[in-house]
Design a protein around this motif. Structure first.
Motif, mmCIF file in Angstrom:
data_model
loop_
_atom_site.group_PDB
_atom_site.id
_atom_site.type_symbol
_atom_site.label_atom_id
_atom_site.label_comp_id
_atom_site.label_asym_id
_atom_site.label_seq_id
_atom_site.Cartn_x
_atom_site.Cartn_y
_atom_site.Cartn_z
ATOM 1 N N ARG A 1 -1.826 5.716 3.112
ATOM 2 C CA ARG A 1 -2.341 5.174 4.381
ATOM 3 C C ARG A 1 -3.711 4.533 4.183
ATOM 4 N NH1 ARG A 1 -0.264 10.193 6.103
ATOM 5 N NH2 ARG A 1 -2.353 11.089 6.331
ATOM 6 N N LEU A 2 -4.528 5.144 3.322
ATOM 7 C CA LEU A 2 -5.843 4.566 3.040
ATOM 8 C C LEU A 2 -5.698 3.201 2.369
ATOM 9 C CD1 LEU A 2 -8.905 4.840 3.017
ATOM 10 C CD2 LEU A 2 -8.712 6.106 0.865
ATOM 11 N N GLU A 3 -4.751 3.079 1.430
ATOM 12 C CA GLU A 3 -4.504 1.786 0.776
ATOM 13 C C GLU A 3 -4.067 0.737 1.792
ATOM 14 O OE1 GLU A 3 -1.889 1.827 -2.564
ATOM 15 O OE2 GLU A 3 -2.794 3.617 -3.433
ATOM 16 N N ILE A 4 -3.178 1.129 2.708
ATOM 17 C CA ILE A 4 -2.678 0.176 3.709
ATOM 18 C C ILE A 4 -3.804 -0.257 4.640
ATOM 19 C CG2 ILE A 4 -1.061 -0.111 5.619
ATOM 20 C CD1 ILE A 4 0.744 1.955 4.194
ATOM 21 N N LEU A 5 -4.649 0.683 5.045
ATOM 22 C CA LEU A 5 -5.783 0.343 5.904
ATOM 23 C C LEU A 5 -6.730 -0.622 5.196
ATOM 24 C CD1 LEU A 5 -6.531 3.826 7.498
ATOM 25 C CD2 LEU A 5 -6.004 1.740 8.761
ATOM 26 N N ARG A 6 -6.963 -0.390 3.913
ATOM 27 C CA ARG A 6 -7.851 -1.281 3.163
ATOM 28 C C ARG A 6 -7.257 -2.678 3.044
ATOM 29 N NH1 ARG A 6 -9.512 3.122 -1.518
ATOM 30 N NH2 ARG A 6 -11.320 3.998 -0.428
ATOM 31 N N ILE A 7 -5.938 -2.744 2.877
ATOM 32 C CA ILE A 7 -5.286 -4.052 2.771
ATOM 33 C C ILE A 7 -5.452 -4.834 4.070
ATOM 34 C CG2 ILE A 7 -3.026 -5.174 2.643
ATOM 35 C CD1 ILE A 7 -2.238 -2.957 0.620
ATOM 36 N N GLY B 1 9.633 6.148 1.965
ATOM 37 C CA GLY B 1 9.300 7.075 3.035
ATOM 38 C C GLY B 1 7.971 6.764 3.686
ATOM 39 N N LEU B 2 7.578 7.661 4.579
ATOM 40 C CA LEU B 2 6.291 7.524 5.253
ATOM 41 C C LEU B 2 5.167 7.716 4.241
ATOM 42 C CD1 LEU B 2 7.099 9.633 8.439
ATOM 43 C CD2 LEU B 2 6.972 7.150 8.291
ATOM 44 N N PRO B 3 4.112 6.921 4.304
ATOM 45 C CA PRO B 3 3.037 7.025 3.310
ATOM 46 C C PRO B 3 2.230 8.305 3.477
ATOM 47 C CG PRO B 3 2.446 5.446 5.027
ATOM 48 C CD PRO B 3 3.869 5.853 5.288
ATOM 49 N N GLY C 1 0.814 -1.205 0.000
ATOM 50 C CA GLY C 1 0.000 0.000 0.000
ATOM 51 C C GLY C 1 0.848 1.254 0.000
ATOM 52 N N GLY C 2 0.454 2.245 -0.818
ATOM 53 C CA GLY C 2 1.100 3.545 -0.814
ATOM 54 C C GLY C 2 2.465 3.595 -1.449
ATOM 55 N N LEU C 3 2.877 2.557 -2.158
ATOM 56 C CA LEU C 3 4.217 2.536 -2.751
ATOM 57 C C LEU C 3 4.152 2.339 -4.258
ATOM 58 C CD1 LEU C 3 6.084 0.367 -0.082
ATOM 59 C CD2 LEU C 3 6.159 2.839 -0.345
#
Length: 755
Positions: free
Chosen positions: A410-416, A403-405, A228-230
């Motif tokens: 962050r939304l992508e990581i939360l969804r994952i 780096g920091l998302p 997510g986020g990358l």
């Protein structure tokens, strides 16, 4: 002609290379067939069904009268052994609608080669194939032997497209359709491909699109990578490191191009460096990646560390010698690569083991015998420690900061991390992932995963009845849902980002709040608000610094902490002497630089440098101070944050406090290092003192008590620090009797003392 029963024997070499079965010319069952001309026979195979053989009569005495000669590959295809009976049904295959338009064959060496062979020119092999096998019948999965350039190859028919010429007039184009069997003729086109394990190198126009092994697994789903986020970082890595590997090896060789052999992923802990390296290894069609922890390479015995490095590249070296440009890709992943690749000569008193390990790695990656079939992926959060020779082109050439998302990341990581819960209806409908993404600024990917895990444990804990035993009923477990309240609890109590806000330290500085005792306080707060807006909104000034100067106890630290809190930046840290007690000069410089380096990783950052004179070890007697710390501060106060990142330029606000005089600030250069310097005064009038004393947040007086205070203080000249005044008021609260008199005496005496 009826089915003929024959006994299988080995074919003579001449007919093996012509891909034809052979029968004796004296066999009366083939009397009607002309010697030397091919005919066709149908046989049955257990795996392939009906197979069509091209058969020829021969006068060779090696072929017995009642037997049929088949080559090794023909016996393998038909699935029949020597001396076994074979039922052959001679038949006529009409040429009109069975001519092969395009035949695709997969070739490999008949005998495995111990070293790489010259590339096979398909432009020369294709006409040879047609001339040798013209008028032969070919079926899907048929195995063929062919000799070319003194080498014998084994071929397997993959696809056949037959030309249908029936119903077309002269001069018209024929239609094409896929068929299981067909006859090769002089205008048939041959396309050659190689299997993933073949060592044959193919060049020329008759090479198929899949003659080289696709670097990306064809069934790989990029949407399911779970990174997510990358997206931008992954896209850049693919462009730099893998785009060239998608092209056929001979095209890359014609360009004289060398593949990228090294990638360095660096950035803060928990941002997804290791995850991305693993996903790259899974995505690529390559050998199983070797994942090595940096310290695992080191060994106490002399020469063993270097041998461990050489061992990582052994398979790649053997593959390249054997298969050349068609060698499979070998991936080596170094986690914590800074543990073994530190700058040579940087470890004082070292035995030199680290230096020789670095030398060995440099030699293997880009030495005299260069390998073009390797990809080294290194990961670290200390790029500054890695030897600079490893970072040049040809080695760890692609350097990507993870780096920091940002909010979308962050939304992508939360969804994952909530996808599984949502799939099985375990995620509450009141959970707003977009709102969580906004509130988790400066959270790394690992911290967001920890947030979800904490919310899950909070929800599960509600169902656990911890008395004599822990038990949860099946009905309760089935009804479990993770709600917004669980995420709120995790955000408030469990998870704080490493690159977040020093809440507790700032709270301790403004424990008594800010009392607006006069216009000076409002002016200072307005300047702080203006500095905050300038940092947030201006594109020309990514760095703004503000220095609050005043006598001890005037409240400058509280004002600086209040301004820092009101910024609401995702990163707010405090540099305080109390955290560096006992530090050497070098250790102080390292601690200060780390805070600034961390601030550069955030989009919006604020650093509060409290009590600068104590950081400098300043003493008026002498005067004496630490010049090393001073020079470090002067450099960092002027250094601009990184200009570009994924989400734009990073911004930094610096708020300093000091009790140094203007002369000392001028001599040390600190006054010029800050954009603006503001004096924080003492309370200097009776009205200002009364404003503090009569402020309800500080103390509560009756009307008569307040009147008495005004009478006592009106005619007095005051000069008192806010910190001292608060101490007097707090002490007066503890007096059991005569409280007003106690306060009056303390305040009046303190305010009238000479300064």
């Amino acid at each position: 002609m009826a089915t003929i029963e024959l006994t299988v024997q080995s074919s003579v070499n001449e007919y093996s290379l012509k891909n034809r079965a052979v029968v004796n010319h004296n066999n009366p069952k083939f009397a009607r067939i002309e010697t030397g001309k091919p005919f066709y026979g149908k046989v049955d195979s257990k795996s392939h069904g009906v197979c069509y053989l091209t058969v020829e009569k021969s006068r060779d005495p090696k072929i017995a009268k009642d037997k049929i000669g088949l080559s090794q590959l023909q016996r393998e295809w038909v699935e029949v052994g020597l001396d076994q009976r074979l039922s052959l049904e001679p038949l006529l295959i009409p040429r009109q609608d069975n001519l092969i338009g395009v035949i695709t064959v997969e070739i490999d060496f008949f005998h495995k080669q111990k070293k790489a062979q010259p590339a096979v020119n398909t432009d020369e092999l294709a006409p040879l194939f047609v001339s040798k096998f013209v008028d032969n019948a070919f079926c899907i999965d048929q195995l063929v032997t062919i000799q070319f350039n003194n080498l014998i190859f084994k071929a397997k028919v993959l696809h056949i497209t037959a030309e249908d010429v029936s119903g077309f007039k002269k001069g018209e184009k024929s239609s094409e359709k896929k068929k299981k069997c067909g006859l090769l003729y002089t205008n048939s086109r041959v396309v050659f491909e190689r299997s993933s394990e073949s060592t044959v190198q193919l060049v020329g126009r008759h090479k198929g699109d899949s003659a080289h092994v696709a670097i990306i697994s064809p069934d790989w789903d990029f949407n399911q990578m779970g990174i997510g986020g990358l997206d931008k970082e992954f896209s850049d890595i693919f462009r730099r490191a893998f785009a060239s590997r998608v092209f056929p090896p001979d095209i890359v060789e014609q360009l004289g191009m060398k593949h990228v052999r090294g990638i360095l992923l660096f950035g803060p802990p928990g941002t997804g460096k290791t995850l991305m390296a693993r996903k790259i290894g899974q995505m690529l069609h390559a050998r199983e990646p070797k994942i090595i922890n940096g310290p695992e390479i080191l060994n106490k015995y002399v020469g063993e560390s270097e041998a461990n490095v050489r061992g990582l590249f052994e398979e790649a070296e053997k593959d390249q010698k054997k298969m050349g440009i068609n060698s499979a890709l070998h991936i080596i992943i170094f986690d914590e690569i800074d543990a073994i690749c530190r700058s040579r000569g940087s470890l004082s008193g070292s035995t030199g083991v680290h230096d020789t390990v670095v030398n060995q790695l440099l030699a293997k990656m880009d030495g005299v015998e260069q390998l073009n079939n390797i990809l080294v992926i290194g990961m670290t959060n200390r790029k500054d420690m890695i030897d600079e020779a490893l970072l040049r082109p040809g080695r760890l050439e692609v350097q990507m900061e993870i780096g920091l998302p940002d909010e979308n990341g962050r939304l992508e990581i939360l969804r994952i991390h909530t996808a599984q819960m949502a799939k099985f209806n375990k995620l509450g409908t009141d959970v707003d992932l977009e709102d969580l993404a906004k509130r988790t600024r400066n959270f790394s990917g690992a911290e967001i995963e920890g947030l979800v895990r904490s919310a899950q444990s909070t929800a599960m804990n509600k169902l656990v009845q911890a008395k004599d035993k822990v038990s949860v009923t099946t009905e309760e477990a089935e009804a479990l849902k993770i709600t917004r309240v669980d995420f709120e609890h995790a955000l408030s109590f469990d998870l704080k980002p490493a690159f977040g806000v020093s809440d507790k330290q700032l709270e301790s500085y403004v424990l008594n709040g800010i009392v607006p005792w006069g216009p000076q306080v409002d002016e200072i707060l307005d300047v702080g608000e203006a500095a905050k807006r300038q940092v947030s909104e201006s594109q020309r000034t990514p760095l703004v610094s503000l220095l609050l100067r005043g006598n001890p106890g005037c409240g400058k630290t509280a004002l600086a902490a209040h301004i820092a809190k009101q910024c609401n930046f995702p990163f707010v840290k405090v540099l305080s002497p109390e955290n560096m007690i006992g530090f050497s000069e070098g250790a102080k410089c390292g601690a200060i630089k780390k805070v600034f380096d961390d601030a550069y990783k955030s989009e919006l950052s604020c650093i509060m440098i409290d009590d600068i004179e104590r950081l400098l070890d300043y003493v008026a007697i002498g005067p004496r101070f630490s010049n090393l710390v001073l020079q470090s501060l002067l450099v960092l106060l002027r250094k601009l944050p990184p200009l570009q990142s994924r989400s734009g330029p990073h911004k930094l606000l610096i708020i300093g406090t000091t009790g140094l005089s203007d002369d000392v600030l001028e001599l040390t250069g600190l006054q010029g290092a800050f954009n603006s310097c503001i004096d924080v005064p003492y309370l200097s009038s009776a009205g200002e003192v009364l404003a503090c004393l009569l402020d309800n947040s500080m103390y509560t007086f009756s009307e008569s008590q307040a009147k008495a205070l005004r009478q006592r203080l009106t005619k007095k000249s005051c000069h008192i620090g806010m910190k001292k005044l608060i101490s007097i008021i707090e002490a007066s609260k503890k007096a059991s009797i005569y409280t007003v008199l106690y306060v009056q005496c303390c305040v009046v005496c303190t305010c009238t003392l000479p300064v």
